[in-house]
Motif scaffolding. Structure first.
Motif, mmCIF file in Angstrom:
data_model
loop_
_atom_site.group_PDB
_atom_site.id
_atom_site.type_symbol
_atom_site.label_atom_id
_atom_site.label_comp_id
_atom_site.label_asym_id
_atom_site.label_seq_id
_atom_site.Cartn_x
_atom_site.Cartn_y
_atom_site.Cartn_z
ATOM 1 N N PHE A 250 5.027 12.987 -6.092
ATOM 2 C CA PHE A 250 4.527 12.579 -4.837
ATOM 3 C C PHE A 250 3.843 13.493 -4.003
ATOM 4 O O PHE A 250 2.688 13.084 -3.685
ATOM 5 N N ALA A 251 4.309 14.788 -4.238
ATOM 6 C CA ALA A 251 3.421 15.896 -3.442
ATOM 7 C C ALA A 251 2.155 16.132 -4.095
ATOM 8 O O ALA A 251 1.109 16.500 -3.519
ATOM 9 N N ALA A 252 2.139 16.041 -5.681
ATOM 10 C CA ALA A 252 0.808 16.168 -6.135
ATOM 11 C C ALA A 252 -0.204 15.364 -5.801
ATOM 12 O O ALA A 252 -1.306 15.472 -5.930
ATOM 13 N N LEU A 253 0.428 14.189 -5.248
ATOM 14 C CA LEU A 253 -0.882 13.035 -5.176
ATOM 15 C C LEU A 253 -1.420 13.111 -3.971
ATOM 16 O O LEU A 253 -2.552 12.589 -3.446
ATOM 17 N N GLY A 254 -1.143 14.356 -3.263
ATOM 18 C CA GLY A 254 -2.063 14.592 -1.807
ATOM 19 C C GLY A 254 -3.254 14.981 -2.221
ATOM 20 O O GLY A 254 -4.291 14.524 -1.936
ATOM 21 N N PRO A 255 -3.560 16.039 -3.202
ATOM 22 C CA PRO A 255 -4.844 16.535 -3.565
ATOM 23 C C PRO A 255 -5.493 15.998 -4.889
ATOM 24 O O PRO A 255 -6.335 16.085 -5.385
ATOM 25 N N HIS A 256 -4.443 15.111 -5.624
ATOM 26 C CA HIS A 256 -4.886 14.606 -6.885
ATOM 27 C C HIS A 256 -4.792 13.053 -6.669
ATOM 28 O O HIS A 256 -4.124 12.465 -6.110
ATOM 29 N N ARG A 257 -6.019 12.646 -7.586
ATOM 30 C CA ARG A 257 -5.751 10.960 -7.659
ATOM 31 C C ARG A 257 -4.541 10.647 -8.538
ATOM 32 O O ARG A 257 -3.971 9.584 -8.351
ATOM 33 N N ALA A 258 -4.154 11.366 -9.543
ATOM 34 C CA ALA A 258 -3.104 10.934 -10.398
ATOM 35 C C ALA A 258 -2.282 12.330 -10.813
ATOM 36 O O ALA A 258 -2.812 13.159 -10.856
ATOM 37 N N VAL A 259 -1.159 12.083 -11.171
ATOM 38 C CA VAL A 259 -0.128 13.079 -11.691
ATOM 39 C C VAL A 259 0.510 12.256 -12.889
ATOM 40 O O VAL A 259 1.075 11.213 -13.020
ATOM 41 N N PHE A 260 0.790 13.177 -14.045
ATOM 42 C CA PHE A 260 1.498 12.791 -15.164
ATOM 43 C C PHE A 260 2.448 13.638 -15.386
ATOM 44 O O PHE A 260 2.398 14.993 -14.997
ATOM 45 N N GLY A 261 3.722 13.170 -15.995
ATOM 46 C CA GLY A 261 4.735 13.867 -16.694
ATOM 47 C C GLY A 261 4.420 13.905 -18.277
ATOM 48 O O GLY A 261 4.842 12.706 -18.741
ATOM 49 N N PRO A 262 3.807 14.790 -18.868
ATOM 50 C CA PRO A 262 3.561 14.577 -20.298
ATOM 51 C C PRO A 262 4.736 14.749 -20.954
ATOM 52 O O PRO A 262 5.860 15.308 -20.813
ATOM 53 N N PRO B 79 0.799 -1.240 0.215
ATOM 54 C CA PRO B 79 -0.045 -0.018 -0.129
ATOM 55 C C PRO B 79 0.771 1.230 -0.024
ATOM 56 O O PRO B 79 1.985 1.307 0.539
ATOM 57 N N GLY B 80 0.364 2.238 -0.466
ATOM 58 C CA GLY B 80 1.016 3.661 -0.821
ATOM 59 C C GLY B 80 0.917 3.978 -2.096
ATOM 60 O O GLY B 80 0.628 3.234 -3.075
ATOM 61 N N PRO B 81 1.267 5.502 -2.345
ATOM 62 C CA PRO B 81 1.089 6.002 -3.266
ATOM 63 C C PRO B 81 2.396 5.604 -4.227
ATOM 64 O O PRO B 81 3.369 5.136 -3.964
ATOM 65 N N VAL B 82 2.205 5.386 -5.526
ATOM 66 C CA VAL B 82 3.042 4.928 -6.406
ATOM 67 C C VAL B 82 3.315 5.831 -7.665
ATOM 68 O O VAL B 82 2.572 6.600 -8.082
ATOM 69 N N ALA C 179 13.741 16.210 -7.954
ATOM 70 C CA ALA C 179 12.828 17.065 -7.821
ATOM 71 C C ALA C 179 11.398 16.876 -8.649
ATOM 72 O O ALA C 179 10.395 17.060 -7.994
ATOM 73 N N ASP C 180 11.578 16.307 -9.921
ATOM 74 C CA ASP C 180 10.365 15.898 -10.641
ATOM 75 C C ASP C 180 9.842 14.844 -9.740
ATOM 76 O O ASP C 180 8.556 14.904 -9.602
ATOM 77 N N VAL C 181 10.211 13.914 -9.263
ATOM 78 C CA VAL C 181 9.674 12.722 -8.463
ATOM 79 C C VAL C 181 9.148 13.230 -7.087
ATOM 80 O O VAL C 181 7.953 12.896 -6.639
ATOM 81 N N ALA C 182 9.922 14.201 -6.545
ATOM 82 C CA ALA C 182 9.173 14.594 -5.220
ATOM 83 C C ALA C 182 8.104 15.461 -5.556
ATOM 84 O O ALA C 182 6.843 15.422 -4.900
ATOM 85 N N ARG C 183 7.914 16.304 -6.806
ATOM 86 C CA ARG C 183 6.836 17.036 -6.904
ATOM 87 C C ARG C 183 5.724 16.024 -7.200
ATOM 88 O O ARG C 183 4.197 16.205 -7.207
#
Length: 196
Positions: free
Chosen positions: A117-129, A95-98, A111-115
């Motif tokens: 994980f931080a974005a997964l607080g208020p968002h269900r998903a994050v993408f690097g386009p 369990p936990g964010p991935v 820093a990209d990866v840290a951002r």
């Protein structure tokens, strides 16, 4: 969020002559494609591999042997298309964010990866386009019972990001900075030029 609960997964094919990076090899030859594959994977592992903010997993293909993995916990990708392999790996993690990224974008930073994980607080998903319509990173909050968004995605097309976002059915998503996957001769030349 505790570091042990965060999972960073690098999807990688074992760097081997004549295996993987076929589009790139068609432009620059097998030897140069292998050289880039080794460079890109080594750079990502060196940059991201020993950060205490997350646990590193190496989702590898082929599934065996695994003795070439020196950093991170190896996990086989298994058979199927990219969506099936992504689903299998993500579902197998504790369990936990991935956050999952491929090994075609060696410009990814800590820093990209840290951002992500931080974005997964208020968002269900994050993408690097990616500049080609795909994505170099996907992060998922992974709440119990939520389906993964990989079914029916037109992989390796300019629709891959749009298809994956559509599968999230209106959930809040975050986009990171756009980067370029290195998967052909022109993108490899741009990558090397950017390092001068």
């Amino acid at each position: 969020m505790a570091a042990r609960q965060r999972h960073l997964v690098i999807f990688a094919r074992r760097p081997q002559l004549g295996v993987g990076k076929r589009r790139l090899a068609a432009d620059v030859g097998d030897v140069e494609a292998l050289r880039f594959a080794r460079h890109a994977l080594a750079r990502l592992i060196r940059t991201l591999g020993r950060d205490p903010q997350w646990r590193l997993w190496m989702a590898v293909s082929p599934d065996r042997p695994l003795d070439w993995i020196r950093t991170g916990t190896p996990i086989p990708q298994g058979p199927g298309d990219l969506g099936e392999r992504l689903s299998r790996v993500v579902e197998a993690l504790p369990p936990g964010p991935v956050v999952v990224l491929g090994s075609d974008t060696p410009t990814v930073t800590r820093a990209d990866v840290a951002r992500a994980f931080a974005a997964l607080g208020p968002h269900r998903a994050v993408f690097g386009p990616a500049s080609d319509g795909g994505y170099w990173l996907i992060g998922l909050r992974r709440s119990p019972g939520e389906p993964l968004p990989f079914s029916g995605v037109r992989w390796s097309t300019s629709e891959a990001l749009a298809d994956t976002v559509a599968n999230l059915e209106g959930a809040r998503v975050c986009l990171l900075r756009e980067q370029e996957d290195v998967d052909d001769g022109p993108s490899l030349r741009r990558y090397y030029k950017s390092r001068l």
